[in-house]
Design a protein around this motif. Structure first.
Motif, short mmCIF file in Angstrom:
data_model
loop_
_atom_site.label_atom_id
_atom_site.label_comp_id
_atom_site.label_asym_id
_atom_site.label_seq_id
_atom_site.Cartn_x
_atom_site.Cartn_y
_atom_site.Cartn_z
N GLU A 144 -12.96 13.34 12.97
CA GLU A 144 -12.46 13.48 14.30
C GLU A 144 -12.22 11.68 14.79
O GLU A 144 -11.06 11.50 16.28
N ASN A 145 -12.68 10.96 14.67
CA ASN A 145 -12.96 9.48 15.04
C ASN A 145 -13.00 9.23 16.48
O ASN A 145 -12.04 8.98 17.13
N ASP A 146 -13.81 10.06 17.22
CA ASP A 146 -13.93 9.81 18.81
C ASP A 146 -14.76 8.59 19.24
O ASP A 146 -15.04 7.69 18.47
N ASP A 147 -14.89 8.59 20.46
CA ASP A 147 -15.94 7.96 20.80
C ASP A 147 -17.46 6.95 20.18
O ASP A 147 -17.94 5.73 20.33
N ASP A 148 -18.06 8.65 19.79
CA ASP A 148 -19.56 8.00 18.62
C ASP A 148 -19.03 8.19 17.41
O ASP A 148 -20.41 8.08 16.74
N ARG A 149 -18.13 7.49 17.16
CA ARG A 149 -17.32 8.14 16.14
C ARG A 149 -19.09 7.25 14.40
O ARG A 149 -19.33 7.41 14.00
#
Length: 282
Positions: A90-95
């Protein structure tokens, strides 16, 4: 005794008192110094472990093998895939948190199999103050030991210690995992990682030292160090890179005139490497 010598001795004594140490090892300067310290302190009870996945460039894996041999430390390679995790893809801020959790989980499992008591990483004293670093949360949650951080060894001191050990990576630029080239919110896929790796291999062949190829959903944005920008504008390179990146599947190829900057596709997150070099060895 200098400050660096005192810190080096304290870190070495710390490791010597442990029941073996497995170092999360990318072959960057931070993890290489930890590996050298562990081997110095523990001899055969020290192990360097590299986690091979789609986000680790093949050239970096070969570097890790070479540097482990240079140090003389036992080197284990384990394989896994971050792409098995929907949260990572998904590659969000918590990747980086998801990546580090999986990667260090592989290290902890390998340490248990080998009967090694401590897993170490290369987080240095500068890393916690270097912006949003979700990967460090994983390090804390999994109780991974960071000897450079524990003994207040900064990045500059890491490079000095690497020089004292005669490590070839003492001046190696930071290298983050390939997923850091994909903007936050754009899915991490095997195809994107592959074309980024091949594109950066081309820049390496042309002799560029500090660079990234950012993948903006088919638009390649090339960043090189400011002192290398002039070479990147030479017609022969421009024509070659345009043609070869198009063959890799990029629709457009651009050169960022700001030059190389860490985290430029995701300004609120770190441009982080597999083992907190995050150089990075980011």
């Amino acid at each position: 005794m200098t400050t660096v010598e005192a810190k080096l001795e304290a870190a070495r004594d710390d490791l010597a008192g442990r029941d073996g140490a497995l170092v999360a090892f990318s072959g960057g300067v931070d993890s290489s110094v930890v590996a050298a310290l562990a081997h110095d302190a523990l001899g055969e009870d020290a192990v360097a472990c590299t986690a091979k996945s789609e986000t680790l460039p093949e050239a970096e894996l070969e570097d890790a093998k070479r540097v482990a041999s240079e140090i003389g430390i036992r080197h284990e390679i384990v394989s896994f895939s971050e792409l098995d995790s929907d949260d990572f893809v998904e590659n969000d801020d918590d990747r980086c948190y998801h990546c580090r959790t999986m990667r260090l989980g592989e290290m902890l499992g390998t340490a248990r199999e080998l009967g090694v008591g401590t897993v170490c990483d290369g987080t240095n004293a500068d890393d916690p103050g270097a912006g949003h670093r979700p990967g460090l949360q994983a390090v804390a949650e999994l109780d991974v030991h960071s000897p450079l951080l524990a003994h207040d060894i900064t990045k500059a001191e890491v490079r000095e210690i690497a020089g004292r050990y005669g490590l070839s990576v003492a001046d190696k630029p930071s290298m983050a995992c390939l997923s850091s080239r994909i903007p936050t919110g754009l899915e991490v896929t095997d195809d994107r990682l592959t074309r980024i790796e091949r594109a950066e291999a081309l820049l390496r062949q042309w002799g560029f030292d500090q660079f990234r190829v950012r993948d903006h959903d088919g638009l390649a944005r090339i960043e090189v160090a400011p002192d290398e920008l002039e070479r990147a504008l030479e017609l022969e390179f421009v024509e070659t890179v345009r043609t070869e990146l198009a063959e890799l599947g990029f629709d457009h190829v651009t050169l960022d005139l700001h030059g190389y900057r860490t985290g430029s596709v995701s300004p609120e997150t770190e441009d982080e490497n597999p083992t907190a070099e995050t150089s990075t060895d980011d």
